[in-house]
Scaffold this active site. Sequence first.
Site, PDB file in Angstrom:
ATOM      1  N   GLY A  10       0.824  -1.218   0.000  1.00 50.78           N
ATOM      2  CA  GLY A  10       0.000   0.000   0.000  1.00 50.78           C
ATOM      3  C   GLY A  10       0.855   1.265   0.000  1.00 50.78           C
ATOM      4  O   GLY A  10       2.095   1.213  -0.054  1.00 50.78           O
ATOM      5  N   ASP A  31       0.095  -8.965   1.930  1.00 48.58           N
ATOM      6  CA  ASP A  31      -0.951  -8.033   1.477  1.00 48.58           C
ATOM      7  C   ASP A  31      -1.905  -8.842   0.601  1.00 48.58           C
ATOM      8  O   ASP A  31      -1.472  -9.706  -0.173  1.00 48.58           O
ATOM      9  CB  ASP A  31      -0.312  -6.884   0.667  1.00 48.58           C
ATOM     10  CG  ASP A  31      -1.228  -5.672   0.572  1.00 48.58           C
ATOM     11  OD1 ASP A  31      -0.827  -4.591   1.025  1.00 48.58           O
ATOM     12  OD2 ASP A  31      -2.356  -5.806   0.036  1.00 48.58           O
ATOM     13  N   ASP A  58      -4.525 -12.780   2.940  1.00 47.30           N
ATOM     14  CA  ASP A  58      -5.333 -11.921   3.810  1.00 47.30           C
ATOM     15  C   ASP A  58      -4.858 -12.113   5.244  1.00 47.30           C
ATOM     16  O   ASP A  58      -4.656 -13.250   5.688  1.00 47.30           O
ATOM     17  CB  ASP A  58      -6.806 -12.328   3.668  1.00 47.30           C
ATOM     18  CG  ASP A  58      -7.722 -11.251   4.212  1.00 47.30           C
ATOM     19  OD1 ASP A  58      -7.611 -10.929   5.421  1.00 47.30           O
ATOM     20  OD2 ASP A  58      -8.528 -10.724   3.438  1.00 47.30           O
ATOM     21  N   SER A 124      -4.387   6.745  13.616  1.00 45.17           N
ATOM     22  CA  SER A 124      -4.712   7.964  12.868  1.00 45.17           C
ATOM     23  C   SER A 124      -5.087   9.082  13.831  1.00 45.17           C
ATOM     24  O   SER A 124      -5.631   8.828  14.915  1.00 45.17           O
ATOM     25  CB  SER A 124      -5.895   7.656  11.949  1.00 45.17           C
ATOM     26  OG  SER A 124      -6.462   8.843  11.467  1.00 45.17           O
ATOM     27  N   TYR A 149     -14.694   3.951   9.904  1.00 44.04           N
ATOM     28  CA  TYR A 149     -13.257   3.784   9.703  1.00 44.04           C
ATOM     29  C   TYR A 149     -12.494   4.253  10.942  1.00 44.04           C
ATOM     30  O   TYR A 149     -11.669   3.532  11.510  1.00 44.04           O
ATOM     31  CB  TYR A 149     -12.777   4.566   8.466  1.00 44.04           C
ATOM     32  CG  TYR A 149     -11.292   4.843   8.502  1.00 44.04           C
ATOM     33  CD1 TYR A 149     -10.369   3.819   8.300  1.00 44.04           C
ATOM     34  CD2 TYR A 149     -10.799   6.125   8.797  1.00 44.04           C
ATOM     35  CE1 TYR A 149      -9.009   4.064   8.377  1.00 44.04           C
ATOM     36  CE2 TYR A 149      -9.447   6.376   8.871  1.00 44.04           C
ATOM     37  CZ  TYR A 149      -8.557   5.340   8.659  1.00 44.04           C
ATOM     38  OH  TYR A 149      -7.203   5.581   8.755  1.00 44.04           O
ATOM     39  N   LYS A 153     -10.101   2.341  14.197  1.00 42.49           N
ATOM     40  CA  LYS A 153      -8.767   2.729  14.708  1.00 42.49           C
ATOM     41  C   LYS A 153      -8.809   2.900  16.232  1.00 42.49           C
ATOM     42  O   LYS A 153      -7.919   2.443  16.945  1.00 42.49           O
ATOM     43  CB  LYS A 153      -8.295   4.033  14.055  1.00 42.49           C
ATOM     44  CG  LYS A 153      -7.982   3.911  12.586  1.00 42.49           C
ATOM     45  CD  LYS A 153      -6.736   3.088  12.339  1.00 42.49           C
ATOM     46  CE  LYS A 153      -6.508   2.777  10.882  1.00 42.49           C
ATOM     47  NZ  LYS A 153      -5.585   1.703  10.626  1.00 42.49           N
ATOM     48  N   ASN A 179      -1.940  14.050   8.015  1.00 38.15           N
ATOM     49  CA  ASN A 179      -2.359  13.874   6.605  1.00 38.15           C
ATOM     50  C   ASN A 179      -1.172  13.583   5.687  1.00 38.15           C
ATOM     51  O   ASN A 179      -0.500  14.516   5.231  1.00 38.15           O
ATOM     52  CB  ASN A 179      -3.091  15.127   6.111  1.00 38.15           C
ATOM     53  CG  ASN A 179      -4.461  15.274   6.738  1.00 38.15           C
ATOM     54  OD1 ASN A 179      -4.615  15.178   7.952  1.00 38.15           O
ATOM     55  ND2 ASN A 179      -5.469  15.497   5.929  1.00 38.15           N
ATOM     56  N   ASN A 199      -9.759  12.451  -1.058  1.00 30.05           N
ATOM     57  CA  ASN A 199      -8.761  13.249  -0.343  1.00 30.05           C
ATOM     58  C   ASN A 199      -8.184  14.343  -1.239  1.00 30.05           C
ATOM     59  O   ASN A 199      -8.206  14.251  -2.458  1.00 30.05           O
ATOM     60  CB  ASN A 199      -7.643  12.345   0.190  1.00 30.05           C
ATOM     61  CG  ASN A 199      -8.175  11.347   1.201  1.00 30.05           C
ATOM     62  OD1 ASN A 199      -8.085  10.145   1.001  1.00 30.05           O
ATOM     63  ND2 ASN A 199      -8.767  11.843   2.273  1.00 30.05           N
ATOM     64  N   ASP A 296     -16.304  17.784   8.335  1.00 28.18           N
ATOM     65  CA  ASP A 296     -14.969  18.404   8.351  1.00 28.18           C
ATOM     66  C   ASP A 296     -14.809  19.324   9.562  1.00 28.18           C
ATOM     67  O   ASP A 296     -15.710  20.107   9.872  1.00 28.18           O
ATOM     68  CB  ASP A 296     -14.763  19.253   7.089  1.00 28.18           C
ATOM     69  CG  ASP A 296     -14.097  18.475   5.969  1.00 28.18           C
ATOM     70  OD1 ASP A 296     -13.589  17.376   6.235  1.00 28.18           O
ATOM     71  OD2 ASP A 296     -14.101  18.978   4.829  1.00 28.18           O
TER      72      ASP A 296
END
Length: 335
Positions: A10, A31, A58, A124, A149, A153, A179, A199, A296
């Site tokens: 990734g 991956d 996986d 994150s 999502y 985390k 970011n 994004n 946001d």
Amino acid sequence: MKILITGGTGYIGSHTCVELLNENHEIIIVDNLYNSKKTVIEKIQNITNKKVKFYEADVSDKNRLENIFEENDIEAVIHFAGLKAVGESVKMPLTYYRNNIDSTLTLLEVMSEHNCKNLVFSSSATVYGEQEEPVYVESMKRKEPSNPYGKTKAMIEQILEDLSISDPEWKITLLRYFNPIGAHKSGEIGEDPNGIPNNLMPYILKVAIQELPELTIFGKDYDTKDGTCIRDYIHVVDLAKGHIKALEHLTKATPGTYIYNLGSGQGISVQEIVTTFEKVNNIKIDYKFGPRREGDLPGFYSDASKAYKELGWKVEETLETMCKDSYNYIKNQKQ
Ligand code: NAD
Ligand code: UD1
């Protein structure tokens, strides 16, 4: 050191693999190629001139993972594998909870069974939720993220903290990314999502290569320096180097859980990104202002001083190089 990298083909994983190989670590990538391509392996090898062992599997597949641990004497794991699209997670929460939580639980069980208890986890800044202050510091309590999502985390952070309390042999580092943008200077690896990007930087890039007509800047009436949202952008190579520092720290640290922000510590507005991108790449980005995007926050950025004090890490790249390297990558892909 022999390190297993989940999600290593990734965006962030591939850049981290390059830095690990540059530091002479031995790496094994697992991956399932859900959001990446096998050709990334060749690219990592070309950049570093070193070999990589790759398993297309996986992480939730316990038998496969057990075989991988049996075949390799793995000393530590960096766990990048996961689904990460915020909007998609709202539409497909079960897929997100199943993939992100299940793969982590399976990984932790197999690591335990093989007595491999050194882990660096990709968390994150989203786990901070909405705070009163825009400067996010590790001492703040987690607040509920606004989407599935982000919730995966926060849940995984909780699972890891509980694990570390239950078994004091574990050494776990939670890295909270801000970011990430930019790409490797070779132009070989970077981020190029399928379809219309959500994004900011991937969207700007599609406008730059004329695959999309114009960028919409979401909101111009925020209480910020120029009315557009503020974020903490970090070059992906700086981020990758943060993992090396975290790993070095972890091997020497006493068991327990460690948390670090990986960000630049600088707030940059959407308008500044667009202007800088245009300037350093000598290109015009057509844009218009649209309404605010739901969910946001006006602005947040990291206090990155803990990572500097304890890991000896800080960003080296600039907004200019982030914009330059992103464009270089996308141009290279389209040749
Ligand atoms: P990415 O989608 O490019 O990489 C994730 C990789 O994991 C992909 O190659 C995908 O195929 C793989 N994967 C997903 N589920 C898997 C599974 N069950 N088994 C095996 N492989 C699986 O994402 P990225 O941007 O490189 O992000 C890496 C990690 O960092 C993710 O956990 C993400 O949530 C986290 N993160 C990313 C950002 C960001 O802005 N990119 C910000 C904060 C945190
Ligand atoms: C989002 C996620 C975060 C995730 C990150 C990277 C939320 C609340 N946060 O962060 O969890 O880790 O993506 O996947 O969803 N913008 C525009 N026009 C665009 C796209 C974006 O103006 O077409 C603006 C946004 O309003 C925002 C900034 O650019 O102010 C950055 O947006 P984005 O790249 O999507 O990242 P975040 O929303 O900060």
